[in-house]
Design a protein around this motif. Sequence first.
Motif, PDB file in Angstrom:
ATOM      1  N   UNK A   1      19.180  59.469 150.197  1.00 24.47           N
ATOM      2  CA  UNK A   1      17.867  60.376 149.332  1.00 24.47           C
ATOM      3  C   UNK A   1      17.990  59.053 148.174  1.00 24.47           C
ATOM      4  N   UNK A   2      16.823  58.535 147.843  1.00 23.02           N
ATOM      5  CA  UNK A   2      16.382  57.665 146.929  1.00 23.02           C
ATOM      6  C   UNK A   2      14.980  57.798 145.672  1.00 23.02           C
ATOM      7  N   UNK A   3      15.563  57.604 144.943  1.00 18.58           N
ATOM      8  CA  UNK A   3      14.447  56.809 143.633  1.00 18.58           C
ATOM      9  C   UNK A   3      14.227  55.952 143.200  1.00 18.58           C
ATOM     10  N   UNK A   4      12.963  55.154 143.095  1.00 18.03           N
ATOM     11  CA  UNK A   4      13.404  53.549 142.472  1.00 18.03           C
ATOM     12  C   UNK A   4      11.820  53.513 141.837  1.00 18.03           C
ATOM     13  N   UNK A   5      12.231  52.461 140.782  1.00 16.05           N
ATOM     14  CA  UNK A   5      11.245  52.222 139.911  1.00 16.05           C
ATOM     15  C   UNK A   5      10.898  50.840 140.288  1.00 16.05           C
ATOM     16  N   UNK A   6       9.831  51.098 141.326  1.00 17.71           N
ATOM     17  CA  UNK A   6       9.139  49.109 141.902  1.00 17.71           C
ATOM     18  C   UNK A   6       9.392  48.742 141.111  1.00 17.71           C
ATOM     19  N   UNK A   7       8.579  48.391 139.887  1.00 21.05           N
ATOM     20  CA  UNK A   7       8.429  47.429 138.660  1.00 21.05           C
ATOM     21  C   UNK A   7       9.804  47.369 137.945  1.00 21.05           C
ATOM     22  N   UNK A   8      10.759  48.524 137.898  1.00 18.18           N
ATOM     23  CA  UNK A   8      11.986  47.321 137.320  1.00 18.18           C
ATOM     24  C   UNK A   8      12.712  47.085 138.312  1.00 18.18           C
ATOM     25  N   UNK A   9      12.045  47.466 139.462  1.00 16.86           N
ATOM     26  CA  UNK A   9      13.155  46.078 141.000  1.00 16.86           C
ATOM     27  C   UNK A   9      12.749  45.440 141.087  1.00 16.86           C
ATOM     28  N   UNK A  10      11.146  44.947 140.768  1.00 19.96           N
ATOM     29  CA  UNK A  10      10.529  43.778 141.014  1.00 19.96           C
ATOM     30  C   UNK A  10      11.283  42.681 139.711  1.00 19.96           C
ATOM     31  N   UNK A  11      11.153  43.535 138.868  1.00 19.54           N
ATOM     32  CA  UNK A  11      11.605  42.884 137.412  1.00 19.54           C
ATOM     33  C   UNK A  11      13.471  41.976 137.445  1.00 19.54           C
ATOM     34  N   UNK A  12      13.886  43.160 138.168  1.00 23.02           N
ATOM     35  CA  UNK A  12      15.247  42.448 138.483  1.00 23.02           C
ATOM     36  C   UNK A  12      15.402  41.635 139.403  1.00 23.02           C
ATOM     37  N   UNK A  13      14.998  41.553 140.802  1.00 23.30           N
ATOM     38  CA  UNK A  13      14.982  41.309 141.827  1.00 23.30           C
ATOM     39  C   UNK A  13      14.973  39.170 141.043  1.00 23.30           C
ATOM     40  N   UNK A  14      13.477  39.232 139.866  1.00 21.66           N
ATOM     41  CA  UNK A  14      13.099  38.218 139.272  1.00 21.66           C
ATOM     42  C   UNK A  14      14.452  37.833 138.846  1.00 21.66           C
ATOM     43  N   UNK A  15      15.290  38.433 137.962  1.00 22.74           N
ATOM     44  CA  UNK A  15      16.492  37.635 136.902  1.00 22.74           C
ATOM     45  C   UNK A  15      17.841  37.485 137.750  1.00 22.74           C
ATOM     46  N   UNK A  16      17.563  38.108 138.979  1.00 18.02           N
ATOM     47  CA  UNK A  16      18.291  37.539 139.806  1.00 18.02           C
ATOM     48  C   UNK A  16      18.469  35.752 140.563  1.00 18.02           C
ATOM     49  N   UNK A  17      16.548  35.902 140.427  1.00 14.80           N
ATOM     50  CA  UNK A  17      16.803  34.625 141.814  1.00 14.80           C
ATOM     51  C   UNK A  17      16.644  33.277 140.952  1.00 14.80           C
TER      52      UNK A  17
END
Length: 140
Positions: free
Chosen positions: A124-140
């Motif tokens: 079971x999960x909850x995700x803030x999609x915008x924050x998830x995309x921002x976090x991916x961009x920081x990892x790149x």
Amino acid sequence: MPQSIFVNLPVADLARSRAFHEALGFSIDENFTDETAACVVISEAIHLMILTHERFEGFSVLPRADTTSTTGVLIALSRDSREGVDDMLRAALENGAKEPKPADDHGWMYMRTFMDPDGHVFEAFWMDAEAALAARKLES
């Protein structure tokens, strides 16, 4: 008919599994339910077909997974909030599930894992999609 998914899961005790999924807040579509199977409605497009071992084996081309020693599938179900995740986990635990690991909290995603009485793994999960995309961009 819109495209749907029907995930087929073998269960040792159909009545127990049906009661477990109803306790999580899901309904049963009686049109596709009999003494060997029950159709659990998660959403309009997502269903679980819980099948007795014998019924499942009639569909499967390989032996069914031994969920006491292997993971056959991970079923991730989104919730609207962190509280929704915790509510689902609480209901699962109160109805025979086990929590095999602690909560996974990334800030932008919160997940709890449980194993149903037959050993099938749900996340079971909850995700803030915008924050998830921002976090991916920081990892790149």
